[in-house]
Design a protein around this motif. Structure first.
Motif, mmCIF file in Angstrom:
data_model
loop_
_atom_site.group_PDB
_atom_site.id
_atom_site.type_symbol
_atom_site.label_atom_id
_atom_site.label_comp_id
_atom_site.label_asym_id
_atom_site.label_seq_id
_atom_site.Cartn_x
_atom_site.Cartn_y
_atom_site.Cartn_z
ATOM 1 N N VAL A 9 0.840 -1.200 0.000
ATOM 2 C CA VAL A 9 0.000 0.000 0.000
ATOM 3 C C VAL A 9 0.876 1.252 0.000
ATOM 4 C CG1 VAL A 9 -1.627 1.328 1.407
ATOM 5 C CG2 VAL A 9 -2.002 -1.108 1.038
ATOM 6 N N ASP A 10 1.941 1.242 0.807
ATOM 7 C CA ASP A 10 2.847 2.395 0.845
ATOM 8 C C ASP A 10 3.502 2.625 -0.510
ATOM 9 O OD1 ASP A 10 2.263 2.830 3.507
ATOM 10 O OD2 ASP A 10 4.099 1.882 4.269
ATOM 11 N N ARG A 11 3.952 1.552 -1.159
ATOM 12 C CA ARG A 11 4.590 1.687 -2.472
ATOM 13 C C ARG A 11 3.612 2.186 -3.524
ATOM 14 N NH1 ARG A 11 8.174 -3.795 -2.318
ATOM 15 N NH2 ARG A 11 9.758 -3.005 -0.882
ATOM 16 N N GLU A 12 2.396 1.667 -3.489
ATOM 17 C CA GLU A 12 1.387 2.125 -4.445
ATOM 18 C C GLU A 12 1.058 3.597 -4.226
ATOM 19 O OE1 GLU A 12 -1.935 -0.524 -4.140
ATOM 20 O OE2 GLU A 12 -0.942 -2.090 -5.299
ATOM 21 N N ALA A 13 0.959 4.010 -2.977
ATOM 22 C CA ALA A 13 0.677 5.416 -2.678
ATOM 23 C C ALA A 13 1.831 6.299 -3.152
ATOM 24 C CB ALA A 13 0.443 5.597 -1.180
ATOM 25 N N GLN A 14 3.075 5.841 -2.941
ATOM 26 C CA GLN A 14 4.231 6.611 -3.393
ATOM 27 C C GLN A 14 4.266 6.694 -4.918
ATOM 28 O OE1 GLN A 14 6.455 8.307 -1.435
ATOM 29 N NE2 GLN A 14 7.123 9.176 -3.364
ATOM 30 N N GLU A 28 1.685 6.508 -6.951
ATOM 31 C CA GLU A 28 0.613 7.400 -7.364
ATOM 32 C C GLU A 28 1.014 8.856 -7.130
ATOM 33 O OE1 GLU A 28 -4.036 8.307 -6.255
ATOM 34 O OE2 GLU A 28 -3.207 6.332 -5.828
ATOM 35 N N HIS A 29 1.636 9.124 -5.999
ATOM 36 C CA HIS A 29 2.094 10.489 -5.701
ATOM 37 C C HIS A 29 3.114 10.941 -6.746
ATOM 38 C CE1 HIS A 29 4.799 13.435 -3.785
ATOM 39 N NE2 HIS A 29 3.681 13.935 -3.328
ATOM 40 N N ASP A 30 4.058 10.045 -7.085
ATOM 41 C CA ASP A 30 5.081 10.381 -8.082
ATOM 42 C C ASP A 30 4.457 10.640 -9.450
ATOM 43 O OD1 ASP A 30 6.960 10.068 -6.083
ATOM 44 O OD2 ASP A 30 7.665 8.107 -6.791
ATOM 45 N N LEU A 31 3.473 9.818 -9.832
ATOM 46 C CA LEU A 31 2.809 10.023 -11.124
ATOM 47 C C LEU A 31 2.072 11.360 -11.161
ATOM 48 C CD1 LEU A 31 1.375 6.477 -11.853
ATOM 49 C CD2 LEU A 31 3.162 7.673 -13.132
ATOM 50 N N ILE A 32 1.408 11.689 -10.080
ATOM 51 C CA ILE A 32 0.697 12.964 -10.020
ATOM 52 C C ILE A 32 1.686 14.119 -10.089
ATOM 53 C CG2 ILE A 32 -0.692 14.461 -8.520
ATOM 54 C CD1 ILE A 32 -2.126 11.855 -7.598
ATOM 55 N N ALA A 33 2.807 13.994 -9.392
ATOM 56 C CA ALA A 33 3.811 15.062 -9.408
ATOM 57 C C ALA A 33 4.390 15.244 -10.810
ATOM 58 C CB ALA A 33 4.926 14.748 -8.411
ATOM 59 N N VAL A 34 4.668 14.151 -11.506
ATOM 60 C CA VAL A 34 5.191 14.236 -12.872
ATOM 61 C C VAL A 34 4.144 14.844 -13.796
ATOM 62 C CG1 VAL A 34 5.907 12.856 -14.865
ATOM 63 C CG2 VAL A 34 6.877 12.395 -12.629
ATOM 64 N N TYR A 35 2.900 14.431 -13.648
ATOM 65 C CA TYR A 35 1.830 14.992 -14.470
ATOM 66 C C TYR A 35 1.719 16.500 -14.233
ATOM 67 C CZ TYR A 35 -2.743 16.133 -16.290
ATOM 68 O OH TYR A 35 -3.767 16.720 -16.975
ATOM 69 N N ASP A 36 1.727 16.894 -12.975
ATOM 70 C CA ASP A 36 1.626 18.323 -12.661
ATOM 71 C C ASP A 36 2.798 19.101 -13.237
ATOM 72 O OD1 ASP A 36 -0.749 17.944 -11.346
ATOM 73 O OD2 ASP A 36 0.142 17.957 -9.333
ATOM 74 N N GLU A 37 3.970 18.490 -13.241
ATOM 75 C CA GLU A 37 5.162 19.164 -13.757
ATOM 76 C C GLU A 37 5.075 19.365 -15.272
ATOM 77 O OE1 GLU A 37 9.967 18.368 -13.976
ATOM 78 O OE2 GLU A 37 8.778 17.333 -12.467
ATOM 79 N N TYR A 38 4.531 18.369 -15.965
ATOM 80 C CA TYR A 38 4.488 18.422 -17.425
ATOM 81 C C TYR A 38 3.099 18.685 -17.980
ATOM 82 C CZ TYR A 38 9.193 16.659 -17.262
ATOM 83 O OH TYR A 38 10.534 16.524 -17.017
ATOM 84 N N ALA A 39 2.164 19.093 -17.154
ATOM 85 C CA ALA A 39 0.789 19.322 -17.600
ATOM 86 C C ALA A 39 0.754 20.442 -18.635
ATOM 87 C CB ALA A 39 -0.108 19.664 -16.420
ATOM 88 N N VAL A 40 -0.137 20.283 -19.568
ATOM 89 C CA VAL A 40 -0.305 21.271 -20.629
ATOM 90 C C VAL A 40 -1.010 22.491 -20.046
ATOM 91 C CG1 VAL A 40 -1.416 21.716 -22.843
ATOM 92 C CG2 VAL A 40 -0.443 19.475 -22.364
ATOM 93 N N ASP A 41 -0.493 23.644 -20.368
ATOM 94 C CA ASP A 41 -1.108 24.888 -19.918
ATOM 95 C C ASP A 41 -2.267 25.209 -20.854
ATOM 96 O OD1 ASP A 41 -1.706 27.309 -18.794
ATOM 97 O OD2 ASP A 41 0.025 28.358 -19.650
ATOM 98 N N LEU A 42 -3.481 25.151 -20.345
ATOM 99 C CA LEU A 42 -4.670 25.357 -21.160
ATOM 100 C C LEU A 42 -5.248 26.758 -21.011
ATOM 101 C CD1 LEU A 42 -6.424 21.924 -20.602
ATOM 102 C CD2 LEU A 42 -5.014 22.634 -22.523
ATOM 103 N N THR A 43 -4.466 27.691 -20.495
ATOM 104 C CA THR A 43 -4.964 29.059 -20.387
ATOM 105 C C THR A 43 -5.064 29.651 -21.778
ATOM 106 O OG1 THR A 43 -2.713 29.883 -20.062
ATOM 107 C CG2 THR A 43 -4.011 29.436 -18.087
#
Length: 87
Positions: free
Chosen positions: A36-41, A43-58
């Protein structure tokens, strides 16, 4: 021998079997917590990478405004077409 039931121990388990079962259950619970800890980590890493490379839709400048500011490309003259056809 009377049947004891500490923590819902089945009557047919000996003390040794019950101790082995409890150890296996503790090991299983520990592995599940690690999973569970590894899966949470992850998921957190994937979200952080997504946020870092997210497309700016402004909204940006309108394309029509950009086209109006551009200078048109130079037009080819008929003489330059003739010279390129002859080659």
């Amino acid at each position: 021998m009377t049947a004891r039931s500490p923590l819902n121990r089945p009557a047919h388990f000996s003390d040794t079997d019950w101790a082995d079962y409890q150890q296996c259950q503790a090991d299983h619970d520990d592995l599940m917590a690690q999973t569970v800890d590894r899966e949470a980590q992850s998921e957190h890493d994937l979200i952080a990478v997504y946020d870092e490379y997210a497309v700016d839709l402004t909204p940006g400048p309108k394309p029509e405004a950009d086209l109006a500011r551009r200078t048109p490309p130079p037009r080819r003259t008929s003489a330059s077409r003739r010279s390129s056809r002859g080659r």
